[in-house]
Write an enzyme that holds these catalytic residues in place. Structure first.
Site, PDB file in Angstrom:
ATOM      1  N   TYR A  46       0.839  -1.207   0.000  1.00 54.99           N
ATOM      2  CA  TYR A  46       0.000   0.000   0.000  1.00 54.99           C
ATOM      3  C   TYR A  46       0.871   1.254   0.000  1.00 54.99           C
ATOM      4  CZ  TYR A  46      -4.332   2.630   0.553  1.00 54.99           C
ATOM      5  OH  TYR A  46      -5.402   3.486   0.344  1.00 54.99           O
TER       6      TYR A  46
ATOM      7  N   LYS B 104      -3.178   8.247   2.984  1.00 57.28           N
ATOM      8  CA  LYS B 104      -4.362   8.035   3.830  1.00 57.28           C
ATOM      9  C   LYS B 104      -4.133   8.517   5.268  1.00 57.28           C
ATOM     10  CE  LYS B 104      -7.183   6.247   0.758  1.00 57.28           C
ATOM     11  NZ  LYS B 104      -8.235   7.079   0.164  1.00 57.28           N
TER      12      LYS B 104
HETATM   13  N1  LIG Z   1     -11.508  -0.507  -3.062  1.00 55.99           N
HETATM   14  C1  LIG Z   1     -10.964  -0.601  -1.856  1.00 55.99           C
HETATM   15  O1  LIG Z   1     -10.455  -1.653  -1.422  1.00 55.99           O
HETATM   16  C2  LIG Z   1     -10.942   0.602  -0.950  1.00 55.99           C
HETATM   17  C3  LIG Z   1     -10.859   0.412   0.433  1.00 55.99           C
HETATM   18  C4  LIG Z   1     -10.814   1.534   1.289  1.00 55.99           C
HETATM   19  C5  LIG Z   1     -10.865   2.810   0.745  1.00 55.99           C
HETATM   20  N2  LIG Z   1     -10.947   2.967  -0.609  1.00 55.99           N
HETATM   21  C6  LIG Z   1     -11.016   4.353  -1.130  1.00 55.99           C
HETATM   22  O2  LIG Z   1     -12.304   4.550  -1.723  1.00 55.99           O
HETATM   23  C7  LIG Z   1     -12.209   5.642  -2.660  1.00 55.99           C
HETATM   24  C8  LIG Z   1     -12.896   5.224  -3.950  1.00 55.99           C
HETATM   25  O3  LIG Z   1     -12.164   4.178  -4.555  1.00 55.99           O
HETATM   26  P1  LIG Z   1     -12.918   2.892  -5.183  1.00 55.99           P
HETATM   27  O4  LIG Z   1     -12.332   1.680  -4.553  1.00 55.99           O
HETATM   28  O5  LIG Z   1     -14.386   3.112  -5.166  1.00 55.99           O
HETATM   29  O6  LIG Z   1     -12.373   2.860  -6.680  1.00 55.99           O
HETATM   30  P2  LIG Z   1     -12.885   3.643  -7.986  1.00 55.99           P
HETATM   31  O7  LIG Z   1     -11.790   3.474  -8.972  1.00 55.99           O
HETATM   32  O8  LIG Z   1     -14.257   3.195  -8.326  1.00 55.99           O
HETATM   33  O9  LIG Z   1     -12.968   5.165  -7.502  1.00 55.99           O
HETATM   34  C9  LIG Z   1     -11.823   5.992  -7.510  1.00 55.99           C
HETATM   35  C10 LIG Z   1     -12.257   7.269  -8.193  1.00 55.99           C
HETATM   36  O10 LIG Z   1     -11.219   8.247  -8.117  1.00 55.99           O
HETATM   37  C11 LIG Z   1     -11.363   9.032  -9.289  1.00 55.99           C
HETATM   38  N3  LIG Z   1     -10.193   9.855  -9.545  1.00 55.99           N
HETATM   39  C12 LIG Z   1      -8.889   9.475  -9.645  1.00 55.99           C
HETATM   40  N4  LIG Z   1      -8.116  10.545  -9.934  1.00 55.99           N
HETATM   41  C13 LIG Z   1      -8.956  11.627  -9.999  1.00 55.99           C
HETATM   42  C14 LIG Z   1      -8.768  13.009 -10.263  1.00 55.99           C
HETATM   43  N5  LIG Z   1      -7.563  13.509 -10.543  1.00 55.99           N
HETATM   44  N6  LIG Z   1      -9.862  13.817 -10.235  1.00 55.99           N
HETATM   45  C15 LIG Z   1     -11.090  13.322  -9.968  1.00 55.99           C
HETATM   46  N7  LIG Z   1     -11.341  12.017  -9.725  1.00 55.99           N
HETATM   47  C16 LIG Z   1     -10.266  11.192  -9.748  1.00 55.99           C
HETATM   48  C17 LIG Z   1     -11.582   7.994 -10.371  1.00 55.99           C
HETATM   49  O11 LIG Z   1     -12.129   8.596 -11.535  1.00 55.99           O
HETATM   50  C18 LIG Z   1     -12.581   7.070  -9.675  1.00 55.99           C
HETATM   51  O12 LIG Z   1     -13.899   7.488  -9.957  1.00 55.99           O
HETATM   52  C19 LIG Z   1     -10.705   5.947  -2.792  1.00 55.99           C
HETATM   53  O13 LIG Z   1     -10.401   7.063  -1.950  1.00 55.99           O
HETATM   54  C20 LIG Z   1     -10.029   4.713  -2.216  1.00 55.99           C
HETATM   55  O14 LIG Z   1      -8.755   5.020  -1.668  1.00 55.99           O
HETATM   56  C21 LIG Z   1     -11.008   1.903  -1.479  1.00 55.99           C
HETATM   57  C1  LIG Z   2      -6.795  -2.536  -0.353  1.00 54.22           C
HETATM   58  C2  LIG Z   2      -5.842  -1.966  -1.371  1.00 54.22           C
HETATM   59  C3  LIG Z   2      -6.131  -1.060  -2.376  1.00 54.22           C
HETATM   60  C4  LIG Z   2      -7.460  -0.404  -2.650  1.00 54.22           C
HETATM   61  N1  LIG Z   2      -7.407   0.881  -1.949  1.00 54.22           N
HETATM   62  C5  LIG Z   2      -7.662   0.855  -0.519  1.00 54.22           C
HETATM   63  C6  LIG Z   2      -6.997   2.063  -2.528  1.00 54.22           C
HETATM   64  O1  LIG Z   2      -6.984   3.065  -1.858  1.00 54.22           O
HETATM   65  C7  LIG Z   2      -6.545   2.078  -3.978  1.00 54.22           C
HETATM   66  C8  LIG Z   2      -6.306   3.509  -4.444  1.00 54.22           C
HETATM   67  C9  LIG Z   2      -5.447   3.558  -5.672  1.00 54.22           C
HETATM   68  C10 LIG Z   2      -4.653   4.674  -5.846  1.00 54.22           C
HETATM   69  N2  LIG Z   2      -3.847   4.795  -6.928  1.00 54.22           N
HETATM   70  C11 LIG Z   2      -3.831   3.844  -7.882  1.00 54.22           C
HETATM   71  C12 LIG Z   2      -4.615   2.691  -7.748  1.00 54.22           C
HETATM   72  C13 LIG Z   2      -5.455   2.549  -6.631  1.00 54.22           C
HETATM   73  C14 LIG Z   2      -4.522   1.614  -8.788  1.00 54.22           C
HETATM   74  C15 LIG Z   2      -4.215   2.193 -10.147  1.00 54.22           C
HETATM   75  C16 LIG Z   2      -3.112   3.223 -10.090  1.00 54.22           C
HETATM   76  O2  LIG Z   2      -2.325   3.364 -11.008  1.00 54.22           O
HETATM   77  N3  LIG Z   2      -3.015   4.008  -8.986  1.00 54.22           N
HETATM   78  O3  LIG Z   2      -5.047  -0.728  -3.101  1.00 54.22           O
HETATM   79  C17 LIG Z   2      -4.000  -1.479  -2.601  1.00 54.22           C
HETATM   80  C18 LIG Z   2      -2.666  -1.526  -2.995  1.00 54.22           C
HETATM   81  C19 LIG Z   2      -1.794  -2.377  -2.312  1.00 54.22           C
HETATM   82  C20 LIG Z   2      -2.257  -3.150  -1.233  1.00 54.22           C
HETATM   83  C21 LIG Z   2      -3.589  -3.114  -0.834  1.00 54.22           C
HETATM   84  C22 LIG Z   2      -4.461  -2.263  -1.530  1.00 54.22           C
END
Ligand SMILES: NC(=O)c1ccc[n+]([C@@H]2O[C@H](COP(=O)([O-])OP(=O)(O)OC[C@H]3O[C@@H](n4cnc5c(N)ncnc54)[C@H](O)[C@@H]3O)[C@@H](O)[C@H]2O)c1
Ligand SMILES: Cc1c(CN(C)C(=O)CCc2cnc3c(c2)CCC(=O)N3)oc2ccccc12
Length: 263
Positions: free
Chosen positions: A155, A162
């Site tokens: 991560y 975060k």
């Molecule tokens: N998926 C997971 O495991 C997980 C767990 C905990 C927290 N999160 C957090 O949840 C949030 C949403 O992620 P998700 O998992 O729904 O994935 P997702 O890819 O559906 O959403 C991420 C969004 O970020 C937007 N984005 C990226 N760069 C941007 C920019 N420059 N301007 C505007 N928008 C931008 C993308 O267009 C996308 O809509 C993130 O903050 C992520 O860190 C995700």
């Molecule tokens: C959970 C988990 C996530 C999901 N999560 C909580 C996230 O916050 C992912 C956010 C994210 C931010 N930047 C990028 C990407 C994902 C993938 C594509 C890219 O090019 N850049 O991501 C991980 C990455 C490593 C280990 C665990 C996790």
């Protein structure tokens, strides 16, 4: 109807697997009127049909948070189309690939700056630019992950982001409380979304969380959505600066109970 009469904007819907989509569904089901933003034209094709699903086909706007002009234009559009708003969902994160694999010590300043700009500073900028539209009973929600509190393999740079996002939530909560604006974060367990695609061993992450969480299950965007609706509604009127875990309890675990072979 816990969101009846409330209007707001959700940033971060990419498709129907997005956490922001789960939040939108839960809020719409409780009567909210929702505006949506999309990052770029390729995502617009997916976001417009989703917005239409909620009767918000005329409330869809471009917003790349790294482009100050688009943030300003968003404020103008929301002011024209909605007037006052009662909630903002910031469901956005990005780090260059090098920030999510390899050796942590090797991270470049460029990657660091991009990750902090998109994943952290954007919450402050969106809040500042949209603040004139926020009612004196409004709520801001962002999304965090446990990797911002404890080490999670790979991560890396996003963990640092975060950690900063969670403290940003608290400093914003203190600063905006006097204006009747609450600021909270949901720390969600791992969910298979677009942002999780391409992460090596993500399937292992999901299995590990399922095995080592008290509820022995992964979380869904609907479960995050329901908790998000609670934090955006008046049900949480005395809650601000909070990091609310929606992770099957994974974050409370120190050491999993293991069964050694009986003597
Ligand atoms: N998926 C997971 O495991 C997980 C767990 C905990 C927290 N999160 C957090 O949840 C949030 C949403 O992620 P998700 O998992 O729904 O994935 P997702 O890819 O559906 O959403 C991420 C969004 O970020 C937007 N984005 C990226 N760069 C941007 C920019 N420059 N301007 C505007 N928008 C931008 C993308 O267009 C996308 O809509 C993130 O903050 C992520 O860190 C995700
Ligand atoms: C959970 C988990 C996530 C999901 N999560 C909580 C996230 O916050 C992912 C956010 C994210 C931010 N930047 C990028 C990407 C994902 C993938 C594509 C890219 O090019 N850049 O991501 C991980 C990455 C490593 C280990 C665990 C996790």
């Amino acid at each position: 109807m816990f969101m009846k009469g409330k209007k707001g904007v959700i940033l971060g819907v990419a498709n129907d697997k997005s956490i922001a989509y789960g939040i939108a569904k839960a809020c719409a089901a409780q009567g909210a009127q929702i505006a949506f933003t999309y990052l770029n034209d390729s995502l617009k094709k997916r976001v417009v049909p989703i917005a239409t699903e909620f009767g918000s086909e005329n409330l869809v706007y471009p917003c790349d948070v790294s482009n100050p002009e688009e943030v300003k234009a968003l404020k103008e559009s929301l002011e024209k189309d909605l007037g006052q708003i009662d909630f903002i969902v910031h469901s956005i994160a990005f780090a260059p690939k090098e920030g999510l694999s390899g050796r942590f010590y090797d991270i470049s300043k460029e990657a660091f700056d991009i990750a902090m700009d998109i994943s952290v500073y954007s919450l402050i900028e969106i809040t500042r630019e949209l603040k004139p539209l926020l009612s004196n009973n409004s709520s801001i929600l962002t999304l965090s992950y446990y990797g911002g509190v404890k080490y999670i393999p790979n991560y890396n740079l996003m963990g640092v982001a975060k950690a900063a996002l969670e403290m940003t939530t608290k400093y914003l909560a203190e600063d905006l409380g006097r204006d009747g604006i609450r600021v909270n974060a949901i720390s969600a367990g791992p969910i298979k979304t677009l942002a999780a695609a391409g992460i090596s061993d993500f399937r292992f992450m999901l299995k590990w969380n399922e095995a080592h969480s008290p509820l022995k299950k992964n979380v869904t965007i609907d479960e995050v959505g329901n908790s998000g609706m609670y934090l955006l509604s008046d049900l949480s009127s005395a809650v601000t600066g909070e990091i609310h875990y929606v992770d099957s309890g994974f974050n409370i675990m120190g050491m999993p109970a293991v069964k050694f072979d009986e003597e």
